[in-house]
Enzyme design. Sequence first.
Site, PDB file in Angstrom:
ATOM      1  N   TYR A  65     -12.931   7.782 -13.682  1.00 26.12           N
ATOM      2  CA  TYR A  65     -13.074   6.507 -12.974  1.00 26.12           C
ATOM      3  C   TYR A  65     -13.795   5.488 -13.862  1.00 26.12           C
ATOM      4  CZ  TYR A  65     -14.167   3.212  -9.195  1.00 26.12           C
ATOM      5  OH  TYR A  65     -14.262   2.089  -8.407  1.00 26.12           O
TER       6      TYR A  65
ATOM      7  N   ASP B 128       0.844  -1.197   0.000  1.00 25.31           N
ATOM      8  CA  ASP B 128       0.000   0.000   0.000  1.00 25.31           C
ATOM      9  C   ASP B 128       0.876   1.243   0.000  1.00 25.31           C
ATOM     10  OD1 ASP B 128      -3.260   0.260   0.679  1.00 25.31           O
ATOM     11  OD2 ASP B 128      -2.105   2.112   0.930  1.00 25.31           O
TER      12      ASP B 128
ATOM     13  N   SER C 191     -15.420  -2.700 -11.523  1.00 27.13           N
ATOM     14  CA  SER C 191     -16.507  -2.040 -10.796  1.00 27.13           C
ATOM     15  C   SER C 191     -17.752  -2.263 -11.640  1.00 27.13           C
ATOM     16  CB  SER C 191     -16.197  -0.545 -10.683  1.00 27.13           C
ATOM     17  OG  SER C 191     -17.362   0.205 -10.387  1.00 27.13           O
TER      18      SER C 191
ATOM     19  N   LYS D 181     -12.275   1.967 -15.333  1.00 30.51           N
ATOM     20  CA  LYS D 181     -12.807   0.637 -14.989  1.00 30.51           C
ATOM     21  C   LYS D 181     -13.279  -0.117 -16.238  1.00 30.51           C
ATOM     22  CE  LYS D 181     -11.863   0.716 -10.616  1.00 30.51           C
ATOM     23  NZ  LYS D 181     -10.849  -0.188 -10.043  1.00 30.51           N
TER      24      LYS D 181
HETATM   25  P1  NAD Z   1     -10.048   2.051  -0.262  1.00 31.19           P
HETATM   26  O1  NAD Z   1      -9.776   3.487  -0.557  1.00 31.19           O
HETATM   27  O2  NAD Z   1     -10.607   1.637   1.042  1.00 31.19           O
HETATM   28  O3  NAD Z   1      -8.723   1.182  -0.519  1.00 31.19           O
HETATM   29  C1  NAD Z   1      -7.864   1.425  -1.593  1.00 31.19           C
HETATM   30  C2  NAD Z   1      -6.444   1.223  -1.090  1.00 31.19           C
HETATM   31  O4  NAD Z   1      -5.562   1.415  -2.205  1.00 31.19           O
HETATM   32  C3  NAD Z   1      -6.050   2.262  -0.028  1.00 31.19           C
HETATM   33  O5  NAD Z   1      -5.497   1.610   1.111  1.00 31.19           O
HETATM   34  C4  NAD Z   1      -5.038   3.135  -0.744  1.00 31.19           C
HETATM   35  O6  NAD Z   1      -4.045   3.675   0.126  1.00 31.19           O
HETATM   36  C5  NAD Z   1      -4.452   2.162  -1.756  1.00 31.19           C
HETATM   37  N1  NAD Z   1      -3.821   2.843  -2.880  1.00 31.19           N
HETATM   38  C6  NAD Z   1      -4.321   3.873  -3.589  1.00 31.19           C
HETATM   39  N2  NAD Z   1      -3.440   4.277  -4.502  1.00 31.19           N
HETATM   40  C7  NAD Z   1      -2.355   3.456  -4.372  1.00 31.19           C
HETATM   41  C8  NAD Z   1      -1.108   3.402  -5.018  1.00 31.19           C
HETATM   42  N3  NAD Z   1      -0.794   4.263  -5.980  1.00 31.19           N
HETATM   43  N4  NAD Z   1      -0.229   2.436  -4.635  1.00 31.19           N
HETATM   44  C9  NAD Z   1      -0.535   1.560  -3.648  1.00 31.19           C
HETATM   45  N5  NAD Z   1      -1.698   1.600  -2.978  1.00 31.19           N
HETATM   46  C10 NAD Z   1      -2.610   2.543  -3.339  1.00 31.19           C
HETATM   47  O7  NAD Z   1     -10.985   1.597  -1.464  1.00 31.19           O
HETATM   48  P2  NAD Z   1     -11.761   0.241  -1.755  1.00 31.19           P
HETATM   49  O8  NAD Z   1     -13.172   0.612  -1.853  1.00 31.19           O
HETATM   50  O9  NAD Z   1     -11.353  -0.870  -0.865  1.00 31.19           O
HETATM   51  O10 NAD Z   1     -11.250  -0.025  -3.245  1.00 31.19           O
HETATM   52  C11 NAD Z   1     -10.528  -1.171  -3.651  1.00 31.19           C
HETATM   53  C12 NAD Z   1     -10.801  -1.423  -5.127  1.00 31.19           C
HETATM   54  O11 NAD Z   1     -12.188  -1.737  -5.297  1.00 31.19           O
HETATM   55  C13 NAD Z   1     -10.527  -0.218  -6.025  1.00 31.19           C
HETATM   56  O12 NAD Z   1      -9.915  -0.640  -7.222  1.00 31.19           O
HETATM   57  C14 NAD Z   1     -11.907   0.333  -6.293  1.00 31.19           C
HETATM   58  O13 NAD Z   1     -11.975   1.057  -7.501  1.00 31.19           O
HETATM   59  C15 NAD Z   1     -12.729  -0.937  -6.321  1.00 31.19           C
HETATM   60  N6  NAD Z   1     -14.175  -0.709  -6.085  1.00 31.19           N
HETATM   61  C16 NAD Z   1     -14.615  -0.226  -4.882  1.00 31.19           C
HETATM   62  C17 NAD Z   1     -15.988  -0.028  -4.715  1.00 31.19           C
HETATM   63  C18 NAD Z   1     -16.570   0.503  -3.420  1.00 31.19           C
HETATM   64  O14 NAD Z   1     -17.778   0.824  -3.375  1.00 31.19           O
HETATM   65  N7  NAD Z   1     -15.826   0.609  -2.340  1.00 31.19           N
HETATM   66  C19 NAD Z   1     -16.874  -0.295  -5.757  1.00 31.19           C
HETATM   67  C20 NAD Z   1     -16.372  -0.774  -6.956  1.00 31.19           C
HETATM   68  C21 NAD Z   1     -15.011  -0.980  -7.113  1.00 31.19           C
END
Ligand code: NAD
Length: 247
Positions: free
Chosen positions: A151, A38, A138, A155
């Site tokens: 975004y 991370d 997503s 995706k």
């Molecule tokens: P989150 O923000 O809780 O976690 C994302 C993590 O990625 C964070 O810990 C952040 O520090 C890390 N990160 C960001 N940029 C980074 C980088 N350059 N290098 C290393 N680490 C990095 O978000 P989440 O909701 O758990 O998202 C995880 C994945 O799921 C993402 O790809 C997101 O697009 C996808 N997603 C989430 C949702 C939702 O509703 N939460 C819905 C659809 C898709």
Amino acid sequence: MSAVLANRVALVTGAASGIGLAIVQRFVAEGARVIAVDVEGSPLERELPETDTLRTVHADVTAVDAPGDLLRAAEPWGGIDILVNNAGICLPGSVFDQSDESWARTFAVNVTAPFRLARAVAPAMRDKKWGRIINLGSIMSDFGGPSLCAYGASKHAVAGFTKSLAVDLGPFGITANYLQPSAIWTGMSRPFMDDPEFRAYWEGKAPVGYIGEPADVAGPALFLASDEARFVNGMGWRICGGAMARF
Ligand code: NAD
């Protein structure tokens, strides 16, 4: 009964919070050795203290050296069998106000870094004739949304990239799939969830009647990473409680 991921080594990006954290915890519980990466060092160390089967790496996945550094981190364990490209960012913007910088950063994290990591791990997976690549798409891999220009485009790119991976790597026993969560309770979705209308919309739209938790995505990720999923390749799975099945 042996653990589902016994003798497997997984690399999970974006591991300090939300969906990535849940995937790391589930994979470790199922016998995998995991390298958890991370860009935020403190939450990573707080949430995931290192053990014999868990190593944490504080790194930005977009850094030029990141793929090589992460391959080296996995060397003592014999290399990476499972890559989970989970790190992602959502920088809202419509066609009127999305900046060049936010567009470029979105693609760097959500698309280019997963491509560069897949390119780095694929040769050793090919030699082993076994591998799993799981990308985080997503429901925005299929649809558009308000002020989600960059975004949504990123995706959709994850979907196209994953299908190409599936075709290129399938002959070598490597599968590539992408998960498509709807709204899931995480730090990323928190600003949207704070809007009662947004929350009510997703609670109402999903026939199951609630908004998903990170563990609801970790279960499908575990299945895709397992031997059981060897014939599942090039697929996007909507993890949405049926929300997107409703007209
Ligand atoms: P989150 O923000 O809780 O976690 C994302 C993590 O990625 C964070 O810990 C952040 O520090 C890390 N990160 C960001 N940029 C980074 C980088 N350059 N290098 C290393 N680490 C990095 O978000 P989440 O909701 O758990 O998202 C995880 C994945 O799921 C993402 O790809 C997101 O697009 C996808 N997603 C989430 C949702 C939702 O509703 N939460 C819905 C659809 C898709």
